[in-house]
Scaffold this motif. Structure first.
Motif, PDB file in Angstrom:
ATOM      1  N   ARG A  44     -12.076 -32.029   0.615  1.00 41.95           N
ATOM      2  CA  ARG A  44     -12.192 -30.594   0.006  1.00 41.95           C
ATOM      3  C   ARG A  44     -12.384 -29.740   1.500  1.00 41.95           C
ATOM      4  O   ARG A  44     -12.975 -30.174   2.350  1.00 41.95           O
ATOM      5  CB  ARG A  44     -13.319 -30.175  -0.721  1.00 41.95           C
ATOM      6  CG  ARG A  44     -14.625 -30.889  -0.816  1.00 41.95           C
ATOM      7  CD  ARG A  44     -15.685 -30.125   0.078  1.00 41.95           C
ATOM      8  NE  ARG A  44     -16.782 -30.704   0.147  1.00 41.95           N
ATOM      9  CZ  ARG A  44     -17.986 -30.676  -0.470  1.00 41.95           C
ATOM     10  NH1 ARG A  44     -17.719 -30.004  -1.616  1.00 41.95           N
ATOM     11  NH2 ARG A  44     -18.845 -31.281   0.056  1.00 41.95           N
TER      12      ARG A  44
ATOM     13  N   GLY B 296     -20.225 -27.541  -4.955  1.00 47.91           N
ATOM     14  CA  GLY B 296     -19.065 -27.936  -4.470  1.00 47.91           C
ATOM     15  C   GLY B 296     -18.689 -29.506  -4.577  1.00 47.91           C
ATOM     16  O   GLY B 296     -17.460 -30.082  -4.889  1.00 47.91           O
TER      17      GLY B 296
ATOM     18  N   ALA C 246     -15.765 -31.114  -6.295  1.00 51.95           N
ATOM     19  CA  ALA C 246     -14.627 -31.944  -5.672  1.00 51.95           C
ATOM     20  C   ALA C 246     -14.546 -33.256  -6.245  1.00 51.95           C
ATOM     21  O   ALA C 246     -13.469 -33.682  -6.381  1.00 51.95           O
ATOM     22  CB  ALA C 246     -15.193 -32.123  -4.247  1.00 51.95           C
TER      23      ALA C 246
ATOM     24  N   ARG D 138     -15.957 -25.613  -2.301  1.00 55.52           N
ATOM     25  CA  ARG D 138     -15.038 -25.761  -3.184  1.00 55.52           C
ATOM     26  C   ARG D 138     -13.949 -24.730  -2.971  1.00 55.52           C
ATOM     27  O   ARG D 138     -14.112 -23.830  -2.297  1.00 55.52           O
ATOM     28  CB  ARG D 138     -15.518 -25.949  -4.522  1.00 55.52           C
ATOM     29  CG  ARG D 138     -16.206 -24.759  -5.053  1.00 55.52           C
ATOM     30  CD  ARG D 138     -16.440 -24.792  -6.334  1.00 55.52           C
ATOM     31  NE  ARG D 138     -17.311 -23.508  -6.793  1.00 55.52           N
ATOM     32  CZ  ARG D 138     -16.891 -22.248  -6.805  1.00 55.52           C
ATOM     33  NH1 ARG D 138     -15.561 -21.693  -6.674  1.00 55.52           N
ATOM     34  NH2 ARG D 138     -17.490 -21.130  -7.356  1.00 55.52           N
TER      35      ARG D 138
END
Length: 311
Positions: free
Chosen positions: A260, A165, A169, A86
């Motif tokens: 991402r 992450g 995202a 991320r």
């Protein structure tokens, strides 16, 4: 005399070569530790295997556990590299973290292959505001609200229980943060995928590296829920992905919205062995490994060159 000079030069050259080889061997010696994102883990393991074969005196220890763990471990100095899927938070930068861009990928909505609304979903796709009203506002609670039709079944939302992450995202795609997401919390990418596999009424989200098999097909037991990006009420051909290659084309063409970047977090500036490992990961050899593993997408040559120069 000439023969003696040539012989002496040859010995001198051999000694110099041996000294260089000895220096190189000793320079690449030590231990590198990594922890963090499930999304980066498969590629990092492959990078580590290749790097250790190249430099036998180097040991690399890697553990998964989510992007939050990777960031926290790097900040605390518990590992040399935190794997974080991320964007870095400004507060992490203030704590001395240097984020190094190494990969990119995407997060996909997944549903059970026996989902009662699957036929409708594959025809119309799911609009962003429907995902928002399911995961954030909570105003959508049944599958007939997601896909028009007589599907009066409850909507079972699954999200990640760990700081990661994928959740960041997915929440970012919806304009929110991970803490804003509703749903039953499940630890890790494998756990979330398994939860949806077991629940015909379930929906979740997973990293690119977990929704596709090594052969490039969608994981058994689930289907990818198409995102109706252009809001035309139809799941267009370029919004429906049944293979890794189709998804890669959409990501690289910037047609798919929930993408991402992936980072290595390093406390301070990367030095010595850590810098060498990162440079290897971003080299042509490292890029080939990324493509062979197929768990993430490699960066362009220009992007990689710019990152290496910044180290």
């Amino acid at each position: 005399m000439k023969k003696i000079i040539i012989f002496l030069l040859a010995i001198t050259f051999l000694k110099l070569s041996n000294n260089v080889a000895f220096a190189q061997e000793n320079e690449h010696k030590g231990t590198i530790t990594l922890s963090g994102a499930w999304a980066i883990y498969p590629t990092a393991v492959a990078w580590a295997d290749a790097f250790q074969k190249k430099y036998p005196n180097v040991k690399i220890d890697i553990s998964a556990g989510g992007a939050g763990k990777g960031a926290a471990d790097a900040i605390a100095g518990l590992v040399d590299i935190g794997m974080v899927s991320r964007e870095p938070d400004p507060s992490e930068i203030k704590k001395g973290i240097t984020p190094v861009y190494v990969l990119h990928d995407a997060v996909f909505a997944v549903v059970n292959e026996k989902n009662p609304a699957l036929e409708g979903i594959l025809k119309t796709g799911i609009k962003k505001d429907v995902f928002f009203d399911s995961y954030v506002s909570g105003s959508i609670t049944t599958w007939d609200q997601v896909s028009a039709g007589n599907v009066n079944k409850p909507l079972h939302l699954y999200t990640r229980s760990d700081s990661c992450g994928a959740a960041a995202a997915w929440a970012g795609y919806l304009g929110k943060k991970q803490d804003d997401l509703r749903g039953i919390g499940v630890y890790g990418d494998p756990g979330l995928l398994e939860a949806v596999k077991k629940d015909p009424a379930g929906i979740g989200y997973n990293n690119f590296s977990y929704v596709f098999t090594r052969e490039g097909q969608v994981a058994a037991g689930v289907r990818l829920a198409p995102i109706d990006s252009n809001e035309n009420g139809i799941a267009d051909q370029d919004e429906v992905y049944t293979t890794r290659d189709e998804a890669i084309k959409a990501i690289r063409a910037k047609r798919y919205p929930a993408t991402r970047k992936n980072y290595f977090f390093v406390k301070g500036k990367p030095e010595w062995l850590v810098k060498e490992f990162i440079s290897f990961a971003l080299s042509e050899e490292g890029t080939k490994i990324v493509d062979e593993v197929g768990a993430s997408l490699s960066m362009t040559a220009q992007e990689r060159e710019e990152v290496v120069k910044s180290l």
